[in-house]
Write a protein that holds these residues in place. Sequence first.
Motif, mmCIF file in Angstrom:
data_model
loop_
_atom_site.group_PDB
_atom_site.id
_atom_site.type_symbol
_atom_site.label_atom_id
_atom_site.label_comp_id
_atom_site.label_asym_id
_atom_site.label_seq_id
_atom_site.Cartn_x
_atom_site.Cartn_y
_atom_site.Cartn_z
ATOM 1 N N UNK A 120 -13.587 14.856 -3.221
ATOM 2 C CA UNK A 120 -13.927 15.803 -2.150
ATOM 3 C C UNK A 120 -12.820 15.944 -1.111
ATOM 4 N N UNK A 121 -12.253 14.817 -0.671
ATOM 5 C CA UNK A 121 -11.272 14.868 0.420
ATOM 6 C C UNK A 121 -9.833 14.715 -0.045
ATOM 7 N N UNK A 122 -9.664 14.133 -1.257
ATOM 8 C CA UNK A 122 -8.337 13.917 -1.847
ATOM 9 C C UNK A 122 -7.460 12.984 -1.007
ATOM 10 N N UNK A 123 -8.111 12.006 -0.335
ATOM 11 C CA UNK A 123 -7.377 11.053 0.490
ATOM 12 C C UNK A 123 -7.987 9.654 0.359
ATOM 13 N N UNK A 124 -7.127 8.642 0.491
ATOM 14 C CA UNK A 124 -7.594 7.251 0.481
ATOM 15 C C UNK A 124 -6.521 6.360 1.080
ATOM 16 N N UNK A 125 -6.963 5.242 1.646
ATOM 17 C CA UNK A 125 -6.037 4.192 2.059
ATOM 18 C C UNK A 125 -6.218 3.013 1.109
ATOM 19 N N UNK A 126 -5.108 2.597 0.498
ATOM 20 C CA UNK A 126 -5.117 1.470 -0.434
ATOM 21 C C UNK A 126 -4.542 0.257 0.287
ATOM 22 N N UNK A 127 -5.354 -0.793 0.434
ATOM 23 C CA UNK A 127 -4.904 -2.036 1.046
ATOM 24 C C UNK A 127 -4.693 -3.082 -0.046
ATOM 25 N N UNK A 128 -3.672 -3.900 0.114
ATOM 26 C CA UNK A 128 -3.431 -4.989 -0.823
ATOM 27 C C UNK A 128 -4.288 -6.187 -0.407
ATOM 28 N N UNK A 129 -5.055 -6.725 -1.362
ATOM 29 C CA UNK A 129 -5.910 -7.872 -1.069
ATOM 30 C C UNK A 129 -5.051 -9.112 -0.844
ATOM 31 N N UNK A 130 -5.271 -9.782 0.301
ATOM 32 C CA UNK A 130 -4.576 -11.040 0.571
ATOM 33 C C UNK A 130 -5.579 -12.090 1.031
ATOM 34 N N UNK A 131 -5.106 -13.322 1.155
ATOM 35 C CA UNK A 131 -6.003 -14.432 1.486
ATOM 36 C C UNK A 131 -6.729 -14.212 2.812
ATOM 37 N N UNK A 132 -6.066 -13.555 3.745
ATOM 38 C CA UNK A 132 -6.625 -13.359 5.076
ATOM 39 C C UNK A 132 -7.869 -12.473 5.071
ATOM 40 N N UNK A 133 -7.960 -11.567 4.096
ATOM 41 C CA UNK A 133 -9.083 -10.619 4.090
ATOM 42 C C UNK A 133 -10.000 -10.781 2.885
ATOM 43 N N UNK A 134 -9.791 -11.840 2.099
ATOM 44 C CA UNK A 134 -10.538 -11.999 0.850
ATOM 45 C C UNK A 134 -12.051 -12.046 1.067
ATOM 46 N N UNK A 135 -12.511 -12.859 1.987
ATOM 47 C CA UNK A 135 -13.954 -13.034 2.164
ATOM 48 C C UNK A 135 -14.614 -11.728 2.581
ATOM 49 N N UNK A 136 -14.035 -11.043 3.552
ATOM 50 C CA UNK A 136 -14.607 -9.768 3.994
ATOM 51 C C UNK A 136 -14.497 -8.707 2.904
ATOM 52 N N UNK A 137 -13.374 -8.676 2.188
ATOM 53 C CA UNK A 137 -13.216 -7.691 1.120
ATOM 54 C C UNK A 137 -14.258 -7.895 0.034
#
Length: 204
Positions: free
Chosen positions: A77-94
Amino acid sequence: MFKRVPSELTERENYKLLIGSVIPRPVAVVATRSIQGVTNIAPFSYFNIVSSNPPILSLAIQRKNGEWKDTARHLMQTKEAVIHILDENILVDANQTAASLSSEESELTLTSFTISESDTIDVPRINEASIAFETTLYQHVPIMKDQEITADLFLLQIAAYQLSETVYDEQTGYIDPTNLQPISRLAGNDYGKLGEIVSMLRPK
């Protein structure tokens, strides 16, 4: 050696062989925004680099009973996205963002993530991630089986890199993998950390 023929296996059997064999896999924590303005966050490990000229990433999203997941729908629909690289700092929340919510709910409510507006697209980025790619849809490739679309392959062109000073060396242009502390996907509930780095000169 054991021989297995994909056409003789169930979808689940194929899935188990693939995710157990193609390891480790990088993980994209993908942010999209619905046309109603709801921010969606979800992790995907069917993800990789396609090209550096132009810079393009690939993201494959399986359909469930022929229906799009929210991330795929928003991308179409929007043709947009932000791709974040998974790292140890954000693993639990991700990991929390993998929960099944209705399309009217944002996975952000399950996390401690904070967000900022992106510079080039209308999808916000996660502040706690060390690397974020602001992307636009370059190409959509439907994956077919028996005349039915079972998955969607998205080629996403990078419009901007957002890089933490803790992982990016502006002088050399390199990313420090030790500081990044990337997390890879294995099978089941398992993830992998970076581990030992092996250096080897390539032949001329």
